[in-house]
Write a protein that holds these residues in place. Sequence first.
Motif, PDB file in Angstrom:
ATOM      1  N   PRO A 147      52.904  33.943   8.277  1.00  0.00           N
ATOM      2  CA  PRO A 147      52.167  35.029   8.933  1.00  0.00           C
ATOM      3  C   PRO A 147      53.016  36.292   9.006  1.00  0.00           C
ATOM      4  N   THR A 148      52.411  37.419   8.672  1.00  0.00           N
ATOM      5  CA  THR A 148      53.165  38.673   8.654  1.00  0.00           C
ATOM      6  C   THR A 148      52.714  39.660   9.728  1.00  0.00           C
ATOM      7  N   LYS A 149      51.585  39.388  10.354  1.00  0.00           N
ATOM      8  CA  LYS A 149      51.063  40.332  11.339  1.00  0.00           C
ATOM      9  C   LYS A 149      50.531  39.562  12.544  1.00  0.00           C
ATOM     10  N   ALA A 150      50.977  39.967  13.738  1.00  0.00           N
ATOM     11  CA  ALA A 150      50.521  39.318  14.964  1.00  0.00           C
ATOM     12  C   ALA A 150      49.046  39.620  15.201  1.00  0.00           C
ATOM     13  N   GLY A 151      48.362  38.690  15.838  1.00  0.00           N
ATOM     14  CA  GLY A 151      46.956  38.894  16.168  1.00  0.00           C
ATOM     15  C   GLY A 151      46.202  37.587  16.255  1.00  0.00           C
ATOM     16  N   GLU A 152      44.911  37.723  16.495  1.00  0.00           N
ATOM     17  CA  GLU A 152      44.021  36.564  16.557  1.00  0.00           C
ATOM     18  C   GLU A 152      43.202  36.547  15.282  1.00  0.00           C
ATOM     19  N   TYR A 153      43.218  35.420  14.600  1.00  0.00           N
ATOM     20  CA  TYR A 153      42.504  35.269  13.339  1.00  0.00           C
ATOM     21  C   TYR A 153      41.416  34.218  13.508  1.00  0.00           C
ATOM     22  N   THR A 154      40.262  34.519  12.959  1.00  0.00           N
ATOM     23  CA  THR A 154      39.113  33.629  13.066  1.00  0.00           C
ATOM     24  C   THR A 154      38.950  32.839  11.776  1.00  0.00           C
ATOM     25  N   ILE A 155      38.762  31.540  11.933  1.00  0.00           N
ATOM     26  CA  ILE A 155      38.505  30.671  10.786  1.00  0.00           C
ATOM     27  C   ILE A 155      37.014  30.380  10.775  1.00  0.00           C
ATOM     28  N   ILE A 156      36.381  30.582   9.631  1.00  0.00           N
ATOM     29  CA  ILE A 156      34.979  30.193   9.513  1.00  0.00           C
ATOM     30  C   ILE A 156      34.819  29.285   8.303  1.00  0.00           C
ATOM     31  N   CYS A 157      33.751  28.535   8.321  1.00  0.00           N
ATOM     32  CA  CYS A 157      33.396  27.694   7.179  1.00  0.00           C
ATOM     33  C   CYS A 157      32.460  28.510   6.296  1.00  0.00           C
ATOM     34  N   ASN A 158      32.818  28.658   5.019  1.00  0.00           N
ATOM     35  CA  ASN A 158      31.976  29.445   4.119  1.00  0.00           C
ATOM     36  C   ASN A 158      31.268  28.566   3.088  1.00  0.00           C
ATOM     37  N   GLU A 159      31.254  27.270   3.322  1.00  0.00           N
ATOM     38  CA  GLU A 159      30.548  26.328   2.450  1.00  0.00           C
ATOM     39  C   GLU A 159      29.523  25.622   3.332  1.00  0.00           C
ATOM     40  N   PHE A 160      28.239  25.793   3.014  1.00  0.00           N
ATOM     41  CA  PHE A 160      27.205  25.226   3.882  1.00  0.00           C
ATOM     42  C   PHE A 160      27.440  23.731   4.080  1.00  0.00           C
ATOM     43  N   CYS A 161      27.564  23.316   5.344  1.00  0.00           N
ATOM     44  CA  CYS A 161      27.931  21.928   5.645  1.00  0.00           C
ATOM     45  C   CYS A 161      26.928  21.232   6.556  1.00  0.00           C
ATOM     46  N   GLY A 162      25.799  21.831   6.776  1.00  0.00           N
ATOM     47  CA  GLY A 162      24.782  21.180   7.596  1.00  0.00           C
ATOM     48  C   GLY A 162      24.210  22.118   8.629  1.00  0.00           C
ATOM     49  N   ILE A 163      23.392  21.544   9.506  1.00  0.00           N
ATOM     50  CA  ILE A 163      22.608  22.337  10.451  1.00  0.00           C
ATOM     51  C   ILE A 163      23.453  23.143  11.438  1.00  0.00           C
ATOM     52  N   GLY A 164      24.663  22.684  11.757  1.00  0.00           N
ATOM     53  CA  GLY A 164      25.519  23.411  12.692  1.00  0.00           C
ATOM     54  C   GLY A 164      26.564  24.279  12.009  1.00  0.00           C
ATOM     55  N   HIS A 165      26.378  24.533  10.723  1.00  0.00           N
ATOM     56  CA  HIS A 165      27.340  25.297   9.922  1.00  0.00           C
ATOM     57  C   HIS A 165      27.709  26.636  10.570  1.00  0.00           C
ATOM     58  N   HIS A 166      26.721  27.319  11.113  1.00  0.00           N
ATOM     59  CA  HIS A 166      26.960  28.654  11.679  1.00  0.00           C
ATOM     60  C   HIS A 166      27.841  28.618  12.930  1.00  0.00           C
ATOM     61  N   THR A 167      28.044  27.442  13.518  1.00  0.00           N
ATOM     62  CA  THR A 167      28.862  27.342  14.728  1.00  0.00           C
ATOM     63  C   THR A 167      30.295  26.903  14.426  1.00  0.00           C
ATOM     64  N   MET A 168      30.614  26.693  13.164  1.00  0.00           N
ATOM     65  CA  MET A 168      31.923  26.160  12.778  1.00  0.00           C
ATOM     66  C   MET A 168      32.962  27.276  12.730  1.00  0.00           C
ATOM     67  N   ILE A 169      33.599  27.493  13.877  1.00  0.00           N
ATOM     68  CA  ILE A 169      34.574  28.577  14.027  1.00  0.00           C
ATOM     69  C   ILE A 169      35.863  28.010  14.613  1.00  0.00           C
ATOM     70  N   GLY A 170      36.983  28.417  14.058  1.00  0.00           N
ATOM     71  CA  GLY A 170      38.299  28.021  14.575  1.00  0.00           C
ATOM     72  C   GLY A 170      39.147  29.248  14.829  1.00  0.00           C
ATOM     73  N   ARG A 171      40.372  29.020  15.321  1.00  0.00           N
ATOM     74  CA  ARG A 171      41.259  30.138  15.662  1.00  0.00           C
ATOM     75  C   ARG A 171      42.687  29.861  15.216  1.00  0.00           C
ATOM     76  N   ILE A 172      43.355  30.951  14.864  1.00  0.00           N
ATOM     77  CA  ILE A 172      44.814  30.944  14.653  1.00  0.00           C
ATOM     78  C   ILE A 172      45.346  32.139  15.433  1.00  0.00           C
TER      79      ILE A 172
END
Length: 176
Positions: A147-172
Amino acid sequence: MSLTSPEKHWWDSPLHRDEKIWITLALIWCMFLTGFMPYWHLTGEQNASSRYAKMYAADFERLTDAFIEKYKVGEEKGIPVVAPPAGADIFLRSRQWSWDPILKLKTGKQYNLHLSSVDVNHGLSVFPMNFNFQVVPGYDNWLLITPTKAGEYTIICNEFCGIGHHTMIGRIYVES
């Protein structure tokens, strides 16, 4: 109405001057891109090279759980937060419809990131960066990250994985 065959086939007629120019330009562009893509991969920072190995989902689950247990510093909404030391092997697990754990990393420190899915194909995108990887069950994909820059980064799923795909969010979280 009857259809008649043309007296001459289109492929037998000579090319017009404009067609020759366009074909020549297209071939030159193809040769340029063929040479430029390997150069860009080796010199560009946008294409991190990854390695992978076959791994059973249960084994990746066990490694991720051990990683969480070893470096856990808290929880956010029931998702464990881990703060591993620099140089550590860090694990990020995807499953319908979550990423875990939440990672707390330090700027300028290198980590060996392991990615896998325990159920279906997922896609890892890290925003606001241009970072995109396929996460496939049965494979441990790993890459070196710094990592080169401090901050909050959002992880999303960009491969459709089912009905709850839009809620698949993580953090770094990256700290100085």
